[in-house]
Write an enzyme that holds these catalytic residues in place. Structure first.
Site, mmCIF file in Angstrom:
data_model
loop_
_atom_site.group_PDB
_atom_site.id
_atom_site.type_symbol
_atom_site.label_atom_id
_atom_site.label_comp_id
_atom_site.label_asym_id
_atom_site.label_seq_id
_atom_site.Cartn_x
_atom_site.Cartn_y
_atom_site.Cartn_z
ATOM 1 N N ARG A 149 -4.847 -10.991 3.063
ATOM 2 C CA ARG A 149 -5.247 -10.041 4.113
ATOM 3 C C ARG A 149 -6.443 -10.521 4.940
ATOM 4 O O ARG A 149 -7.247 -9.705 5.419
ATOM 5 C CB ARG A 149 -5.587 -8.666 3.509
ATOM 6 C CG ARG A 149 -4.391 -7.875 3.030
ATOM 7 C CD ARG A 149 -3.722 -7.136 4.173
ATOM 8 N NE ARG A 149 -2.573 -6.381 3.716
ATOM 9 C CZ ARG A 149 -2.585 -5.081 3.454
ATOM 10 N NH1 ARG A 149 -3.680 -4.389 3.608
ATOM 11 N NH2 ARG A 149 -1.490 -4.494 3.051
ATOM 12 N N ARG A 196 -8.715 -5.307 9.002
ATOM 13 C CA ARG A 196 -9.668 -4.366 9.590
ATOM 14 C C ARG A 196 -11.125 -4.647 9.307
ATOM 15 O O ARG A 196 -12.006 -4.048 9.934
ATOM 16 C CB ARG A 196 -9.316 -2.944 9.120
ATOM 17 C CG ARG A 196 -8.100 -2.391 9.821
ATOM 18 C CD ARG A 196 -7.576 -1.151 9.117
ATOM 19 N NE ARG A 196 -7.088 -1.551 7.806
ATOM 20 C CZ ARG A 196 -6.522 -0.734 6.937
ATOM 21 N NH1 ARG A 196 -6.396 0.543 7.206
ATOM 22 N NH2 ARG A 196 -6.096 -1.193 5.775
ATOM 23 N N ARG A 232 -5.943 -4.879 17.545
ATOM 24 C CA ARG A 232 -5.106 -3.808 17.002
ATOM 25 C C ARG A 232 -5.074 -2.619 17.958
ATOM 26 O O ARG A 232 -4.032 -2.027 18.197
ATOM 27 C CB ARG A 232 -5.680 -3.418 15.640
ATOM 28 C CG ARG A 232 -5.142 -2.174 15.009
ATOM 29 C CD ARG A 232 -3.859 -2.453 14.259
ATOM 30 N NE ARG A 232 -3.489 -1.280 13.472
ATOM 31 C CZ ARG A 232 -3.011 -0.164 13.974
ATOM 32 N NH1 ARG A 232 -2.844 -0.043 15.264
ATOM 33 N NH2 ARG A 232 -2.705 0.857 13.194
ATOM 34 N N ASP A 281 4.099 -7.897 8.093
ATOM 35 C CA ASP A 281 4.014 -6.987 6.956
ATOM 36 C C ASP A 281 5.276 -7.132 6.127
ATOM 37 O O ASP A 281 6.329 -7.495 6.662
ATOM 38 C CB ASP A 281 3.846 -5.533 7.401
ATOM 39 C CG ASP A 281 3.312 -4.687 6.260
ATOM 40 O OD1 ASP A 281 2.087 -4.662 6.045
ATOM 41 O OD2 ASP A 281 4.134 -4.088 5.537
ATOM 42 N N TYR A 296 8.718 1.097 -1.899
ATOM 43 C CA TYR A 296 8.415 1.836 -0.661
ATOM 44 C C TYR A 296 9.672 2.462 -0.072
ATOM 45 O O TYR A 296 9.641 3.575 0.453
ATOM 46 C CB TYR A 296 7.758 0.909 0.370
ATOM 47 C CG TYR A 296 6.347 0.503 -0.022
ATOM 48 C CD1 TYR A 296 5.274 1.344 0.244
ATOM 49 C CD2 TYR A 296 6.101 -0.698 -0.665
ATOM 50 C CE1 TYR A 296 3.990 0.989 -0.124
ATOM 51 C CE2 TYR A 296 4.817 -1.069 -1.039
ATOM 52 C CZ TYR A 296 3.768 -0.224 -0.764
ATOM 53 O OH TYR A 296 2.487 -0.562 -1.141
HETATM 54 O O1 CP3 Z 1 -2.683 -11.365 4.641
HETATM 55 C C1 CP3 Z 1 -2.683 -11.313 5.901
HETATM 56 O O2 CP3 Z 1 -3.701 -11.418 6.604
HETATM 57 C C2 CP3 Z 1 -1.348 -11.224 6.599
HETATM 58 C C3 CP3 Z 1 -0.886 -9.938 6.928
HETATM 59 C C4 CP3 Z 1 -0.357 -8.967 5.874
HETATM 60 C C5 CP3 Z 1 -0.398 -7.565 6.069
HETATM 61 N N1 CP3 Z 1 0.277 -6.966 5.066
HETATM 62 C C6 CP3 Z 1 -1.041 -6.902 7.210
HETATM 63 C C7 CP3 Z 1 -1.366 -5.471 7.131
HETATM 64 C C8 CP3 Z 1 0.306 -9.189 4.663
HETATM 65 C C9 CP3 Z 1 0.583 -10.506 3.932
HETATM 66 C C10 CP3 Z 1 0.718 -7.909 4.161
HETATM 67 C C11 CP3 Z 1 1.487 -7.723 2.918
HETATM 68 C C12 CP3 Z 1 1.715 -6.363 2.406
HETATM 69 N N2 CP3 Z 1 1.967 -5.226 3.119
HETATM 70 C C13 CP3 Z 1 1.808 -6.048 1.029
HETATM 71 C C14 CP3 Z 1 1.678 -7.016 -0.100
HETATM 72 C C15 CP3 Z 1 0.280 -7.394 -0.353
HETATM 73 C C16 CP3 Z 1 -0.592 -6.259 -0.850
HETATM 74 O O3 CP3 Z 1 -1.583 -5.965 -0.146
HETATM 75 O O4 CP3 Z 1 -0.296 -5.688 -1.883
HETATM 76 C C17 CP3 Z 1 2.075 -4.662 0.936
HETATM 77 C C18 CP3 Z 1 2.229 -3.855 -0.349
HETATM 78 C C19 CP3 Z 1 2.182 -4.151 2.260
HETATM 79 C C20 CP3 Z 1 2.529 -2.771 2.690
HETATM 80 C C21 CP3 Z 1 1.433 -2.165 3.461
HETATM 81 N N3 CP3 Z 1 1.084 -2.537 4.748
HETATM 82 C C22 CP3 Z 1 0.569 -1.102 3.072
HETATM 83 C C23 CP3 Z 1 0.597 -0.407 1.743
HETATM 84 C C24 CP3 Z 1 -0.283 -0.861 4.157
HETATM 85 C C25 CP3 Z 1 -1.282 0.256 4.264
HETATM 86 C C26 CP3 Z 1 -2.503 -0.011 3.480
HETATM 87 C C27 CP3 Z 1 -3.583 -0.473 4.399
HETATM 88 O O5 CP3 Z 1 -4.262 -1.453 4.050
HETATM 89 O O6 CP3 Z 1 -3.743 0.163 5.457
HETATM 90 C C28 CP3 Z 1 0.023 -1.786 5.182
HETATM 91 C C29 CP3 Z 1 -0.625 -1.923 6.504
HETATM 92 C C30 CP3 Z 1 -1.212 -3.249 6.838
HETATM 93 N N4 CP3 Z 1 -0.588 -4.454 6.647
HETATM 94 C C31 CP3 Z 1 -2.462 -3.488 7.471
HETATM 95 C C32 CP3 Z 1 -2.563 -4.875 7.655
HETATM 96 C C33 CP3 Z 1 -3.688 -5.617 8.323
HETATM 97 C C34 CP3 Z 1 -3.447 -2.418 7.903
HETATM 98 C C35 CP3 Z 1 -2.848 -1.587 8.989
HETATM 99 C C36 CP3 Z 1 -3.663 -1.494 10.258
HETATM 100 O O7 CP3 Z 1 -4.237 -2.486 10.745
HETATM 101 O O8 CP3 Z 1 -3.682 -0.390 10.805
#
Ligand code: CP3
Length: 344
Positions: free
Chosen positions: A26, A30, A39, A76, A151
């Site tokens: 990640r 944010r 974003r 994602d 999910y």
């Molecule tokens: O790692 C990186 O920088 C690459 C981008 C990336 C994102 N999600 C961006 C993201 C990667 C590799 C993921 C993987 C992901 N997404 C996983 C597996 C890794 C982990 O964290 O367990 C999972 C379970 C998800 C599903 C997901 N996406 C959730 C549960 C959420 C909400 C939680 C949160 O942090 O807000 C997201 C949203 C998400 N994916 C964000 C980002 C940067 C935040 C959303 C935003 O910017 O508004």
């Protein structure tokens, strides 16, 4: 410069590099003001994922700021359910929402347009590779079928994945079909990312830790093995990192059972056990993301312990899970310098 001289690719080939190369799960997110700005410009989170231009921009932001050894494609794991028309949306403060799927819905899933829907992602991969420094590894990724299925079944995140565990017991046939469908589509998706320019890929099984012994074997190992076999049959050079968060003792056999080149470790994995796992091949991890929030001695001590335990073998330094929005970007600067031996 060939992909072979990229440090993270070298570690994935079994090489020990000192100091170890690093990236952070990640790393585009944010906690970075520049991410929040892009974003906001994109509108919705999925719009950001499907804009090749903006996805490229946010992927490169942490590379510019910190010079990490790998960039990870900004996307994602839920773009696959989105491509399967499960009505994925990301609501501010609520995390992801999807239309919950039932046994009937699973049998009706139609994967034929998935890769077409995901073309903007492949376009982003090509652009990112073109813009990255030669020496920086580009990682693609997908979610593991079990984690994506949790999910799809619940329709949102839950603390223990009770809805998916229950569904798997009640509807074993439909559940097996869902995992199979996701494994096939994920393999095609990873091959497409590799063809577009990804040097290696990571499979995220963030919810592996809620599974019992038999279920870990059936729901975590088997579909991930299926993805890896399928990708490697088509792209024998492909390097794959498998990250099964919370897998604990199951990690003993996870690398061999899935045929992953490297295994990701969360911060609950004891370092002595991690060193044992490293005898069989490269490991990635495993700093507690809260140490990055805390900074100071908590950060330094966590880094040093990992370097001491795992630094003499093939290691990709990383966190044990994604960096959180509260992390101070300055603490990441300190982390990078310390891993690289500049302020130890
Ligand atoms: O790692 C990186 O920088 C690459 C981008 C990336 C994102 N999600 C961006 C993201 C990667 C590799 C993921 C993987 C992901 N997404 C996983 C597996 C890794 C982990 O964290 O367990 C999972 C379970 C998800 C599903 C997901 N996406 C959730 C549960 C959420 C909400 C939680 C949160 O942090 O807000 C997201 C949203 C998400 N994916 C964000 C980002 C940067 C935040 C959303 C935003 O910017 O508004």
């Amino acid at each position: 410069m060939s992909a072979k001289s990229r440090k993270i690719v070298d570690v994935l080939n079994g090489k020990t590099i000192s100091p170890p190369p690093l990236w952070l799960m990640r790393q585009a997110g944010r906690y970075l003001p520049e991410y929040r700005a892009t974003r906001a410009e994109a509108g919705s989170f999925l719009d950001l994922c499907y804009s090749p231009e903006l996805a490229t921009e946010v992927t490169l932001q942490p590379i510019r700021r910190y010079g990490f050894d790998a960039a990870i494609l900004f996307s994602d794991i839920l773009v696959i359910p989105d491509a399967l028309k499960r009505n994925v949306r990301f609501e501010e403060g609520h995390g992801p929402r999807l239309d919950p799927i039932d046994a009937d819905g699973i049998l009706k899933l139609d994967g034929k347009d998935v890769l077409k829907h995901l073309q903007p992602v492949m376009e982003a991969v090509g652009r990112i590779r073109g813009a990255l420094p030669e020496e920086t590894t580009l990682l693609g990724f997908c979610g593991a079928p079990w984690t994506v299925a949790t999910y799809m079944i619940a329709g949102h995140g839950t603390p223990d994945q009770a809805p998916a565990r229950l569904f798997a017991y009640r509807e074993p046939k439909a559940f097996a079909h869902l995992l199979d469908t996701l494994a096939e589509l994920s393999a095609d998706y990873l091959v497409a990312q590799i063809d577009a320019g990804a040097d290696a890929v990571q499979i995220f099984d963030s919810w592996a830790g809620v599974l019992g012994e038999k279920e870990f074997s059936e729901f975590a190992i088997k579909p991930v093995r299926k993805i890896i076999d399928s990708v490697k049959a088509r792209r024998p050079q492909a390097k794959i990192i498998a990250f099964a968060k919370g897998a604990g003792l199951f990690l003993k056999t996870y690398r061999q059972a899935t045929r992953a080149d490297a295994i990701g470790l969360d911060w609950s994995v004891p370092l002595a056990f991690a060193a044992e796992l490293q005898k069989d091949g490269p490991v990635q991890g495993n700093l507690d993301p809260m140490r990055v929030v805390a900074g100071g001695a908590a950060l330094d001590e966590g880094i040093d312990a990992i370097l001491q335990a795992l630094g003499n073998g093939p290691l990709i330094f990383n966190l044990g899970h994604g960096i959180t929005p509260q992390a101070d970007p300055e603490h990441v600067t300190r982390l990078v310098a310390r891993v690289r031996g500049e302020n130890r």
